[in-house]
Write a protein that holds these residues in place. Structure first.
Motif, short mmCIF file in Angstrom:
data_model
loop_
_atom_site.label_atom_id
_atom_site.label_comp_id
_atom_site.label_asym_id
_atom_site.label_seq_id
_atom_site.Cartn_x
_atom_site.Cartn_y
_atom_site.Cartn_z
N ASP A 24 5.25 3.98 0.68
CA ASP A 24 5.89 4.41 -0.56
C ASP A 24 7.17 5.12 -0.15
OD1 ASP A 24 6.73 5.41 -2.93
OD2 ASP A 24 4.77 6.16 -3.57
N GLY A 28 7.95 10.73 -5.12
CA GLY A 28 8.12 11.39 -6.42
C GLY A 28 6.87 12.15 -6.82
N PHE A 46 7.24 8.84 1.69
CA PHE A 46 8.45 9.60 2.03
C PHE A 46 9.10 10.16 0.78
CE2 PHE A 46 7.62 6.83 5.50
CZ PHE A 46 7.97 7.57 6.62
N GLY A 74 13.91 11.51 4.57
CA GLY A 74 14.54 10.42 3.83
C GLY A 74 14.01 9.07 4.32
N HIS A 75 13.89 8.13 3.38
CA HIS A 75 13.33 6.82 3.75
C HIS A 75 14.23 6.06 4.73
CE1 HIS A 75 14.95 5.93 -0.53
NE2 HIS A 75 15.94 5.84 0.33
N GLU A 76 15.47 6.50 4.87
CA GLU A 76 16.36 5.86 5.84
C GLU A 76 15.93 6.18 7.28
OE1 GLU A 76 17.04 8.13 3.62
OE2 GLU A 76 18.44 9.65 4.30
N LEU A 96 13.62 12.37 -9.57
CA LEU A 96 12.24 12.80 -9.77
C LEU A 96 12.02 13.12 -11.25
CD1 LEU A 96 9.54 13.79 -8.48
CD2 LEU A 96 10.61 16.03 -8.26
N PRO A 97 11.14 12.39 -11.94
CA PRO A 97 10.90 12.71 -13.36
C PRO A 97 10.43 14.16 -13.50
CG PRO A 97 9.90 10.60 -12.77
CD PRO A 97 10.34 11.24 -11.48
N ILE A 104 19.16 12.27 -6.34
CA ILE A 104 18.93 10.88 -6.75
C ILE A 104 19.08 9.98 -5.53
CG2 ILE A 104 21.37 10.61 -7.44
CD1 ILE A 104 20.32 9.06 -9.90
N THR A 109 21.89 5.07 1.58
CA THR A 109 20.65 5.37 2.32
C THR A 109 19.53 4.38 1.95
OG1 THR A 109 20.44 7.16 0.70
CG2 THR A 109 20.93 7.79 2.95
#
Ligand SMILES: C[S@@+](CC[C@H](N)C(=O)[O-])C[C@H]1O[C@@H](n2cnc3c(N)ncnc32)[C@H](O)[C@@H]1O
Length: 177
Positions: A24, A28, A46, A74-76, A96-97, A104, A109
Motif C-alpha cells: 500500500d 492514509g 508507506f 515516502g513511497h519513492e 489524507l481525508p 499531497i 515522487t
C-alpha cells in the motif's frame, strides 16, 4: 455516484483470488491497507505522515490484523524497505481525508516510485493507481503520459473513469505480463 475505491477493490479481487506480497503505497487512514491484508499474505505500507500511520495502526489492531508492516517513508523509497518482489501495489493518491490538504502526493515522487516498482513486479502482478481530477490534475496527466509508454506485450495498461462527473477519481491499472 460511482465509488472508484470500491471498483478498485473489485478489480483486485477479480484479477486474482489471493496475492503473496502487496504494497500500500499511500496508507492514509488504512482502509486500503485493511482490504489488502485480507487478500495478501504480507502487506507493506508507506506514508509520510505519522498521523496517517497512527490511524492505520489503530485500524489494523482493531481488526486483529498481523500481516502488515508500516513505514513512515515516502513511497519513492519503498525499495529500501521492501526486498521482496511484489504481486500487488495500490496508490490511492491525493491528500489524507480529514487531514492537512496541503500534504499531497506529487507527480515527481509518484513517478519515481512507479519506476522503482516496475522491475520488482512479479509476472501477473497488478498495480492500481486511484488518481483524482481537479487538485491532482498535474499528477494525473504525468501518470497517464508515463503509463502510455509502457511496452506491449510486457504490460497491459487500462484506465477507468467517470464520464459525467469530475468529482470521482479515475483508476489507472497495470498488469505485468
Ligand atoms: C488519499 S490518501 C490515502 C488513502 C488511504 N489509502 C486510505 O485507504 O485511507 C493519500 C495519502 O498519501 C500520503 N502521501 C503523500 N505523499 C506520499 C509519499 N511520497 N509517499 C507515501 N505516502 C504519501 C498522504 O500523507 C496521504 O495520507
Amino acid at each position: 455516484m460511482i465509488v472508484m475505491t470500491d471498483i478498485a477493490k473489485k478489480i483486485i479481487a477479480e484479477h486474482r483470488s489471493s496475492y503473496e506480497v502487496a504494497v500500500d503505497m499511500t496508507v492514509g487512514n488504512g482502509n486500503d491497507t485493511l482490504f489488502l491484508a485480507k487478500v495478501a499474505s504480507t502487506v507493506y505500507g508507506f506514508d509520510i505522515q505519522r498521523e496517517a500511520l497512527a490511524a492505520t495502526e489503530k485500524r489494523l489492531k482493531d481488526n486483529h490484523v498481523t500481516n502488515c508492516q508500516l513505514f513512515e517513508t515516502g513511497h519513492e523509497h519503498f525499495d529500501t524497505r521492501v526486498t521482496d518482489d511484489v504481486d500487488l501495489a495500490v496508490y490511492n493518491l491525493g491528500y489524507l481525508p480529514g487531514g492537512d490538504k496541503s500534504i499531497i502526493t506529487q507527480a515527481q515522487t509518484t513517478l519515481e516510485s512507479l519506476a522503482r516498482l516496475l522491475p520488482k513486479l512479479k509476472k501477473n502482478a497488478l498495480v492500481i493507481l486511484v488518481v483524482y481530477q481537479g487538485h491532482d490534475e498535474k499528477e494525473k496527466r504525468a501518470l497517464e503520459a508515463y503509463v502510455k509508454t509502457l511496452p506491449v506485450p510486457s504490460y497491459d495498461v487500462f484506465f477507468f473513469s467517470s464520464l459525467n462527473t469530475t468529482d470521482a477519481p479515475s483508476i489507472i491499472g497495470l498488469i505485468k505480463k
